[in-house]
Design an enzyme around this catalytic site. Structure first.
Site, mmCIF file in Angstrom:
data_model
loop_
_atom_site.group_PDB
_atom_site.id
_atom_site.type_symbol
_atom_site.label_atom_id
_atom_site.label_comp_id
_atom_site.label_asym_id
_atom_site.label_seq_id
_atom_site.Cartn_x
_atom_site.Cartn_y
_atom_site.Cartn_z
ATOM 1 N N GLY A 78 -11.877 -12.301 1.456
ATOM 2 C CA GLY A 78 -13.274 -12.619 1.738
ATOM 3 C C GLY A 78 -13.929 -13.205 0.495
ATOM 4 N N ASP A 118 1.165 -10.347 -3.189
ATOM 5 C CA ASP A 118 0.546 -11.679 -3.242
ATOM 6 C C ASP A 118 0.254 -12.089 -4.686
ATOM 7 O OD1 ASP A 118 -0.384 -14.070 -2.279
ATOM 8 O OD2 ASP A 118 -2.342 -13.302 -1.673
#
Ligand code: ACK
Length: 309
Positions: free
Chosen positions: A37, A151
């Site tokens: 986000g 990630d």
């Protein structure tokens, strides 16, 4: 116990405080769009700068589990991890508050256009490689959580005031794991080009798959070139657009030095650069079992960085 409950409560921040720190999440305060986000810059009343992640993905976990997880993550403190300061977790608004780092991320430093690109000399590049390695080792081995990042990539490495690298977004993949219906197909946490083949193809992540991503980072930092992604079957190393470990073994030093960034090449110690490149190539081997652990990688790095300026 009482102590634990107290420290957990001190992490909970008031939504109004964060609203006013970020000017009600104004566009002017928006730093960018992160994996989970948008991220906003904020200033607390006492002047402390913060970065606020406004989580837009829905977690598979309920609020209580989420809070517990955040309490654990906030305990992880290391020079090479972005420090989680607190959170605000409500049904309608989920915010994670981090220390603010002024120097943007490694991908901008490495890959911005030449005018804006920060010049990184060899010693600085090593320090960044080593620092990321120490942070990752801590996540894998020292913590009570044994976190697999899932990630790791240049845009998730933020740089401190002294260009000390700090890993960002650790522990978050677990909070936002794939939902029940997508368990076998979706690999939401990873990023194309950095993902180990077994993770990209079969969704299998482990500390070894983080090591692969770390290897890609080493290669990017030394060559100054962004990985060109994972393009199919065959030798995963060639596919990254660098050079395979087999080809590398047969190269002479002159050939090998051609692939590294010119700012890394100076008169002293090309051997060191080559050894570091070699570590990167060991990390991106196709077979996860062949890749070194973070513990042995940091030993290898330490053994020859002694005496660096
Ligand atoms: O490359 P950047 O300037 O660094 O742009 C991205 C953007 O938010 C979306 O991830 C920046 N960012 C994320 N966390 C922080 C932080 N703790 N301090 C400063 N900037 C951050 C990131």
């Amino acid at each position: 116990d009482q102590q634990e409950i107290k420290s957990a409560e001190s992490l909970l921040l008031d939504l109004e405080v964060i609203r006013s720190a970020t000017n009600n999440f104004s566009d002017a305060n928006k730093l960018g769009e992160g994996g989970f986000g948008p991220v906003y810059r904020g200033t607390l009343e006492d002047g402390e700068q913060i970065a606020v992640k406004r989580l837009s993905r829905t977690s598979v976990q309920g609020l209580v589990e989420l809070k517990n997880e955040v309490v654990l993550l906030a305990k992880l403190q290391h020079r090479n991890l972005v420090r989680l300061l607190g959170c605000c977790l409500q049904e309608e608004e989920k915010l994670l508050v981090y220390e603010y780092l002024p120097n943007t991320s490694l991908d901008k430093v490495l890959f911005a256009d030449p005018v804006r690109r920060v010049q990184l000399d060899r010693a600085r590049r090593y320090k960044i490689i080593e620092g990321i390695g120490r942070g990752l080792l801590y996540l894998h081995e020292d913590s009570r959580l044994k976190i697999v990042h899932r990630d790791l990539k240049a845009s998730n490495i933020l740089l401190g005031g002294d260009m000390n690298p700090k890993i960002s977004d650790f522990g978050l993949a677990k909070l936002f794991d794939v939902d029940e219906t997508q368990r076998n197909t979706s690999r939401i946490a990873g990023t194309y080009g950095y993902m180990a083949p077994e993770y990209a193809l079969r969704g299998r992540f482990s500390t070894n798959s983080d090591v692969y991503s770390y290897g890609v980072l080493i290669l990017e930092i030394l060559t100054g070139r962004k990985n060109s992604g994972y393009q199919g079957s065959g030798n995963s190393i060639d596919l990254l657009g660098y050079v395979s470990i087999d080809v590398w073994r047969h190269w002479n030093q002159g050939d090998a030095m051609q692939v590294v960034d010119q700012s890394v090449v100076d008169r002293c110690q090309p051997q060191e650069v080559l050894r570091c490149m070699h570590i990167g190539l060991l990390c991106v081997q196709e077979d996860p079992a062949q890749r070194p652990s973070m513990a042995s990688i940091t030993l290898m790095l330490n053994s020859y960085s002694v005496g660096l300026p």
